[in-house]
Design an enzyme around this catalytic site. Structure first.
Site, short mmCIF file in Angstrom:
data_model
loop_
_atom_site.label_atom_id
_atom_site.label_comp_id
_atom_site.label_asym_id
_atom_site.label_seq_id
_atom_site.Cartn_x
_atom_site.Cartn_y
_atom_site.Cartn_z
N GLU A 41 -31.12 -40.94 44.24
CA GLU A 41 -31.99 -42.03 44.24
C GLU A 41 -31.49 -43.45 44.06
O GLU A 41 -30.45 -43.49 43.10
CB GLU A 41 -33.22 -41.75 42.98
CG GLU A 41 -34.17 -43.03 42.85
CD GLU A 41 -35.15 -43.01 41.51
OE1 GLU A 41 -36.15 -43.23 41.59
OE2 GLU A 41 -34.55 -42.20 40.62
N LYS A 106 -41.98 -43.16 47.45
CA LYS A 106 -42.09 -42.58 45.88
C LYS A 106 -43.63 -42.94 45.44
O LYS A 106 -43.78 -44.21 45.45
CB LYS A 106 -41.04 -43.17 45.10
CG LYS A 106 -41.22 -42.30 43.58
CD LYS A 106 -40.30 -43.13 42.69
CE LYS A 106 -40.05 -42.37 41.35
NZ LYS A 106 -39.05 -43.15 40.41
N CYS A 140 -37.24 -38.33 41.93
CA CYS A 140 -36.93 -38.32 40.55
C CYS A 140 -38.42 -37.84 39.80
O CYS A 140 -38.95 -36.80 39.67
CB CYS A 140 -36.66 -39.57 40.24
SG CYS A 140 -35.94 -39.85 38.64
#
Length: 259
Positions: A41, A106, A140
């Site tokens: 990330e 995300k 994540c």
């Protein structure tokens, strides 16, 4: 589907230095061959909550990924801070050797760090079709939200890229394994290593799990590798057709993209 060789880099990300990180990656993969390279990330800058200082405004990271994929004749994926229409997103790029690319923004922003105050959340669940494999892209904190990653018999593998610190590393490993088992899919979780500019520590903690929860990854000189075996997955799903017993859910504001 053909079998896929996957290699990820346990990268000690240079804080806010794109050129240094690009060079590190090129050197690390110089003698490595694979069907897909995975990067962490925000691999070009680190997980930094002042995007106005580091976000790509001219697709710098994407352009480097295109060049790298072409030179290595290998797909490459990883996320970057990107400014688009005066908003910032944590964008997970998947770039093929041809230059074709897909991306996922995300969805679940890490409010504990203030990510939700600086970045805009994505709304689309993105599944990339690469060499016959249907691959779900996740970043994540998404790992903590199983409904969003739920397998509706529409993907074969999940890729998670992360900056997941040492203090919560047990949750990272446990949830990666859980996502593999509950979705009957390969799950590759790639985390960064080292200490970042916020003094958070990241231990070596990248893993790949088969659909039954078995860890199948190996690590050598910070390169984490795994083999996605098409026949093995098909046989396992046929023998244990658990997905057919799943409950039905409808997610609001979700668009499923098959590329």
């Amino acid at each position: 589907m053909n079998d896929l060789i996957i290699s990820g880099l346990n990268l000690n990300i240079a804080w806010k230095s794109k050129s240094e990180n690009f060079n590190q990656i090129e050197q690390a993969f110089k003698k490595i061959s694979a069907d897909l390279f995975i990067l962490p990330e925000m691999f070009s800058t680190g997980f930094y909550m002042k995007p106005e200082e580091i976000a790509d405004r001219n697709e710098e990271t994407l352009e480097w990924m295109k060049r790298f994929a072409k030179e290595k004749n290998t797909a490459v994926c990883g996320s970057a801070s990107v400014c688009e229409n005066e908003q910032y997103v944590n964008r997970f790029y998947f770039v093929e050797p041809s230059g074709k690319y897909s991306f996922y923004d995300k969805r679940h922003l890490f409010s504990y760090s203030g990510e939700d105050e600086k970045y805009s959340a994505g709304k689309e669940k993105v599944i990339v079709n690469y060499k016959g494999w249907r691959i779900l892209l996740q970043v994540c904190y998404d790992l903590r939200f199983p409904v969003f990653a739920r397998n509706n018999d529409d993907y074969d593998a999940i890729l998670y890229v992360a900056n997941w610190p040492k203090s919560r590393i047990d949750a990272w490993q446990t949830l990666l394994k859980a996502r593999a088992i509950e979705n009957q899919a390969y799950v590759f979780g790639l985390n960064r290593i080292g200490i970042d500019g916020n003094h958070l520590e990241y231990p070596e903690s990248s893993y790949c799990y088969f659909a039954d929860g078995e860890e199948i990854s190996t690590t050598n000189n910070n390169i984490v590798s795994a083999l996605f075996e098409a026949e093995k997955l098909e046989k396992f799903r046929t023998k244990f057709p658990f997905l057919s017993d799943r409950d039905e859910f409808v997610l609001k504001q979700q668009v499923l993209i098959n590329i």
